[in-house]
Design an enzyme around this catalytic site. Structure first.
Site, PDB file in Angstrom:
ATOM      1  N   LYS A 144       0.851  -1.205   0.000  1.00 33.82           N
ATOM      2  CA  LYS A 144       0.000   0.000   0.000  1.00 33.82           C
ATOM      3  C   LYS A 144       0.879   1.244   0.000  1.00 33.82           C
ATOM      4  O   LYS A 144       2.073   1.184   0.377  1.00 33.82           O
ATOM      5  CB  LYS A 144      -0.934   0.038   1.209  1.00 33.82           C
ATOM      6  N   ASP A 165      -2.182  -1.594  10.620  1.00 33.48           N
ATOM      7  CA  ASP A 165      -2.436  -1.556   9.171  1.00 33.48           C
ATOM      8  C   ASP A 165      -3.077  -2.842   8.640  1.00 33.48           C
ATOM      9  O   ASP A 165      -3.514  -2.883   7.495  1.00 33.48           O
ATOM     10  CB  ASP A 165      -1.100  -1.389   8.412  1.00 33.48           C
TER      11      ASP A 165
END
Ligand code: C5P
Length: 305
Positions: free
Chosen positions: A20, A150
């Site tokens: 990401k 995350d």
């Protein structure tokens, strides 16, 4: 019928674990539990690790890894994918089976690209599916959050706004895919260290860009989607590591329309106008850096595991 039936073949499950970038990253105050409140737009990119999961009758977890030597990937409980499978088996109360994990690692560590977190999310989903653990979406989210701030994002991917300590997610509409060049320099940045640098600067102001980015996304204003990209870690990280500030400038000089730190660093991404431009930028940076990735953002559907 044979008295010794042949055991059913064990089919491995192969899953990707995408990296990401943070298109915005606003860090607010430190909470009583030691974590910081934040707001961030997270976006899946095509750079990925690959996990091959094979069920075993014998209990236990074994992890093997193919990775460049300098990545120094742990293969024991320090590895988040290992821990994810252990957590999933414990949550389901299963002691009758085990799992072999083979990890092909491409996402560099200490880069801010979420590689370890993404491996963990894929391992959770894979273990649940392959071993019929019966963990529902809510339980998977809880287990993911217990593994790292995350990790929950990677269960769904695409573009999402993260709040709380990162685990409260709002899915966002897909952003029209764009090309990126991600560069990971030799130095790495520890996330805990980067947060401590922000705390050492009590007067600091956040960019507070997440809300504005979400609004630009709703109105389809592509220019503002470039303009509002920002990362609160850049100030302290660039001040401490001038070579990262320089890398940021190199990406801009090579033609990137904007460039930002990935998470708390040390990788930097540059946004390209198109694929041709991205290839040009990557070629320029490759002459100096050994870890340069030509990659693209992914829609939620494309990032589904
Ligand atoms: O949750 P995770 O294990 O990924 O976090 C790593 C470290 O980053 C934490 O130990 C904490 O120091 C810091 N962190 C934070 N606030 C967050 C997320 C992480 O302070 N929202």
């Amino acid at each position: 019928m044979s008295r010794h039936p042949t055991p059913e073949p064990r089919h491995p499950l192969i899953l990707r674990a995408y990296a990401k970038i943070n298109l915005t990253l606003d860090v607010f105050s430190k909470r009583a539990d030691g974590y910081h409140s934040l707001a961030s737009v997270l976006q899946t990119i095509s750079l990925h690790d690959t996990l091959t999961l094979t069920p075993t009758d014998a209990p236990g977890i074994a992890l093997t890894c193919d990775a460049p030597e300098e990545f120094a990937v742990p293969t024991d409980e320090l590895n988040l994918a290992f821990r994810a499978v252990k957590t999933a088996l414990e949550a389901a109360g299963r002691t009758d089976c085990g799992l072999e994990i083979h990890l092909e690692k491409r996402i560099p560590a200490q880069a801010g690209l979420g590689g370890g977190s993404s491996d963990a999310a894929s391992a959770l989903i894979g273990a649940n599916r392959l071993l019929d653990l019966g963990l529902d979406a809510k339980r998977l989210h809880e287990l993911a959050a217990s593994l790292g701030s995350d990790v929950p994002f990677f269960l769904a991917g695409g573009a999402a706004a993260a709040r709380g300590r990162g685990e409260i997610l709002t899915p966002l509409p897909d952003i029209e895919p764009f090309w990126l060049v991600v560069v990971k320099p030799a130095i790495g940045v520890s996330t805990a260290w980067a947060y401590a640098q922000l705390d050492a600067e009590p007067e600091r102001a956040s960019h507070r860009a997440t809300k504005r980015f979400e609004e630009a996304l709703q109105s389809g204003d592509r220019d503002r989607l470039i303009q509002w990209q920002s990362n609160d870690f850049e100030l302290p990280v660039f001040a401490h590591f001038p070579e990262l500030a320089w890398l940021h400038d190199e990406l801009r000089m090579a033609g990137a329309v904007t460039a930002h730190l990935c998470g708390s660093g040390s990788a930097i991404y540059g946004v390209a106008e198109n694929e041709t431009q991205a290839k040009k930028i990557a070629a320029l940076l490759q002459s100096k850096y050994s870890h340069v990735y030509l990659t693209q953002t992914l829609t939620r559907e494309a990032s589904e595991l």
